[in-house]
Design an enzyme around this catalytic site. Structure first.
Site, PDB file in Angstrom:
ATOM      1  N   GLY A 126       8.298  12.223   0.106  1.00  0.00           N
ATOM      2  CA  GLY A 126       8.134  11.604   1.430  1.00  0.00           C
ATOM      3  C   GLY A 126       9.398  11.153   2.130  1.00  0.00           C
ATOM      4  O   GLY A 126       9.425  11.053   3.352  1.00  0.00           O
ATOM      5  N   ASP A 133       3.739   0.186   0.727  1.00  0.00           N
ATOM      6  CA  ASP A 133       2.341  -0.105   1.006  1.00  0.00           C
ATOM      7  C   ASP A 133       1.946  -1.292   0.104  1.00  0.00           C
ATOM      8  O   ASP A 133       2.160  -2.442   0.472  1.00  0.00           O
ATOM      9  CB  ASP A 133       1.596   1.200   0.699  1.00  0.00           C
ATOM     10  CG  ASP A 133       0.120   1.164   0.986  1.00  0.00           C
ATOM     11  OD1 ASP A 133      -0.291   1.632   2.043  1.00  0.00           O
ATOM     12  OD2 ASP A 133      -0.629   0.695   0.126  1.00  0.00           O
ATOM     13  N   LYS A 174       3.872  -1.732   5.366  1.00  0.00           N
ATOM     14  CA  LYS A 174       2.564  -2.224   5.820  1.00  0.00           C
ATOM     15  C   LYS A 174       2.361  -3.620   5.237  1.00  0.00           C
ATOM     16  O   LYS A 174       1.851  -3.759   4.117  1.00  0.00           O
ATOM     17  CB  LYS A 174       1.448  -1.319   5.292  1.00  0.00           C
ATOM     18  CG  LYS A 174       1.406   0.074   5.874  1.00  0.00           C
ATOM     19  CD  LYS A 174       0.206   0.815   5.290  1.00  0.00           C
ATOM     20  CE  LYS A 174       0.267   2.301   5.524  1.00  0.00           C
ATOM     21  NZ  LYS A 174      -0.664   3.055   4.683  1.00  0.00           N
ATOM     22  N   PHE A 220      -3.343   4.772   7.892  1.00  0.00           N
ATOM     23  CA  PHE A 220      -2.745   5.856   7.114  1.00  0.00           C
ATOM     24  C   PHE A 220      -1.920   6.717   8.062  1.00  0.00           C
ATOM     25  O   PHE A 220      -2.452   7.266   9.027  1.00  0.00           O
ATOM     26  CB  PHE A 220      -3.813   6.695   6.420  1.00  0.00           C
ATOM     27  CG  PHE A 220      -3.217   7.669   5.455  1.00  0.00           C
ATOM     28  CD1 PHE A 220      -2.868   7.267   4.176  1.00  0.00           C
ATOM     29  CD2 PHE A 220      -2.975   8.981   5.830  1.00  0.00           C
ATOM     30  CE1 PHE A 220      -2.276   8.159   3.278  1.00  0.00           C
ATOM     31  CE2 PHE A 220      -2.392   9.875   4.945  1.00  0.00           C
ATOM     32  CZ  PHE A 220      -2.047   9.459   3.667  1.00  0.00           C
ATOM     33  N   VAL A 221      -0.628   6.814   7.804  1.00  0.00           N
ATOM     34  CA  VAL A 221       0.257   7.525   8.732  1.00  0.00           C
ATOM     35  C   VAL A 221       0.773   8.828   8.109  1.00  0.00           C
ATOM     36  O   VAL A 221       0.848   8.960   6.884  1.00  0.00           O
ATOM     37  CB  VAL A 221       1.447   6.641   9.177  1.00  0.00           C
ATOM     38  CG1 VAL A 221       0.987   5.554  10.110  1.00  0.00           C
ATOM     39  CG2 VAL A 221       2.194   6.047   7.983  1.00  0.00           C
ATOM     40  N   ASP A 229       2.856  12.686   4.098  1.00  0.00           N
ATOM     41  CA  ASP A 229       1.839  13.736   4.086  1.00  0.00           C
ATOM     42  C   ASP A 229       0.423  13.189   4.056  1.00  0.00           C
ATOM     43  O   ASP A 229       0.179  12.042   3.704  1.00  0.00           O
ATOM     44  CB  ASP A 229       2.007  14.600   2.835  1.00  0.00           C
ATOM     45  CG  ASP A 229       1.566  13.866   1.563  1.00  0.00           C
ATOM     46  OD1 ASP A 229       2.062  12.744   1.326  1.00  0.00           O
ATOM     47  OD2 ASP A 229       0.715  14.394   0.827  1.00  0.00           O
TER      48      ASP A 229
HETATM   49  P1  IMP Z   1       2.848   1.733  -2.812  1.00  0.00           P
HETATM   50  O1  IMP Z   1       3.226   1.972  -4.231  1.00  0.00           O
HETATM   51  O2  IMP Z   1       1.420   1.268  -2.683  1.00  0.00           O
HETATM   52  O3  IMP Z   1       3.815   0.795  -2.100  1.00  0.00           O
HETATM   53  O4  IMP Z   1       2.842   3.123  -2.071  1.00  0.00           O
HETATM   54  C1  IMP Z   1       4.005   3.799  -1.755  1.00  0.00           C
HETATM   55  C2  IMP Z   1       3.777   5.287  -1.655  1.00  0.00           C
HETATM   56  O5  IMP Z   1       2.445   5.596  -1.220  1.00  0.00           O
HETATM   57  C3  IMP Z   1       4.691   5.882  -0.597  1.00  0.00           C
HETATM   58  O6  IMP Z   1       5.895   6.305  -1.160  1.00  0.00           O
HETATM   59  C4  IMP Z   1       3.876   7.045  -0.060  1.00  0.00           C
HETATM   60  O7  IMP Z   1       4.108   8.192  -0.851  1.00  0.00           O
HETATM   61  C5  IMP Z   1       2.442   6.624  -0.237  1.00  0.00           C
HETATM   62  N1  IMP Z   1       1.870   6.067   1.017  1.00  0.00           N
HETATM   63  C6  IMP Z   1       1.568   4.789   1.290  1.00  0.00           C
HETATM   64  N2  IMP Z   1       1.040   4.651   2.521  1.00  0.00           N
HETATM   65  C7  IMP Z   1       1.004   5.897   3.049  1.00  0.00           C
HETATM   66  C8  IMP Z   1       0.598   6.408   4.327  1.00  0.00           C
HETATM   67  O8  IMP Z   1       0.117   5.693   5.241  1.00  0.00           O
HETATM   68  N3  IMP Z   1       0.738   7.742   4.500  1.00  0.00           N
HETATM   69  C9  IMP Z   1       1.243   8.574   3.544  1.00  0.00           C
HETATM   70  N4  IMP Z   1       1.650   8.131   2.354  1.00  0.00           N
HETATM   71  C10 IMP Z   1       1.543   6.802   2.100  1.00  0.00           C
END
Ligand code: IMP
Length: 181
Positions: free
Chosen positions: A50, A109, A138, A159-160, A166
């Site tokens: 990403g 996230d 977020k 969700f972006v 992706d």
């Molecule tokens: P976390 O571990 O919950 O902080 O998630 C981080 C990972 O989740 C990011 O590196 C993304 O790959 C994926 N992710 C989180 N939110 C989104 C979104 O809105 N769109 C696409 N991928 C996301």
């Protein structure tokens, strides 16, 4: 509504952050990084897949001696919600040992991915310094408190896609951040 991922219809995508605003912010972040790391060699760790566009644009505007490494992590699978587990799809790059490391991430996230990653990095790489640059955040979803040293944009809990992000591996090539309608 979710779009099927095997055809291309940009009219179903709402732009959240356009290309110009993205590029402006990235140049500002790069300037801040350039100021903060004066006299040091900076090692970027680009988290695949990403962060690939963000990292490429960011490094073009950092005016310092710089090295870049890549690491592949996964927490989402093909879903729109985190699986709650972080998979290390590649190993920690050994060349990062004892270096000034800046992790380059697309989006924070829940914070799980970077919490796990930084724990392991501190333990195994004993970096001279370890900071985080994330294009998006977020705040409403954060479960694992985390300090983002260089942040592009705080966004609402949607969700972006686009600019590296992706949905089921598609839409990474959009030059802006969008939302599937
Ligand atoms: P976390 O571990 O919950 O902080 O998630 C981080 C990972 O989740 C990011 O590196 C993304 O790959 C994926 N992710 C989180 N939110 C989104 C979104 O809105 N769109 C696409 N991928 C996301």
């Amino acid at each position: 509504m979710l779009l099927p991922t095997d055809y291309w219809d940009e009219s179903k995508i709402k732009v959240m952050i356009d290309e110009e605003l993205l590029q402006e912010k990235i140049v500002q972040l790069a300037q801040q990084i350039t100021d903060d790391y004066q006299g040091k060699t900076i090692h970027l760790l680009c988290i695949l897949k990403g962060s690939v566009l963000f990292c490429a644009d960011l490094m073009k505007s950092i005016k310092l001696p710089l090295e870049v490494s890549f690491m592949s992590l996964s927490s989402y699978g093909d879903q729109q919600e985190s699986s709650g587990q972080v998979q290390f799809l590649s190993q920690l790059p050994p060349e990062l040992k004892h270096q000034h490391i800046l992790i380059v991430e697309d989006i924070v996230d829940s914070g799980l991915t970077l919490t796990k990653l930084t724990e392991v990095m501190h333990r195994e790489l004993t970096p001279a310094s370890l900071k985080i640059a994330s294009l998006l955040f977020k705040p409403k979803k954060l479960k694992y408190p985390l300090n983002i040293d260089y942040l592009g944009f705080s966004i609402e809990d949607r969700f972006v896609i686009g600019y590296g992000l992706d949905y089921a591996q598609k839409y990474r090539n959009l030059p802006y951040i969008g939302v599937l309608e």
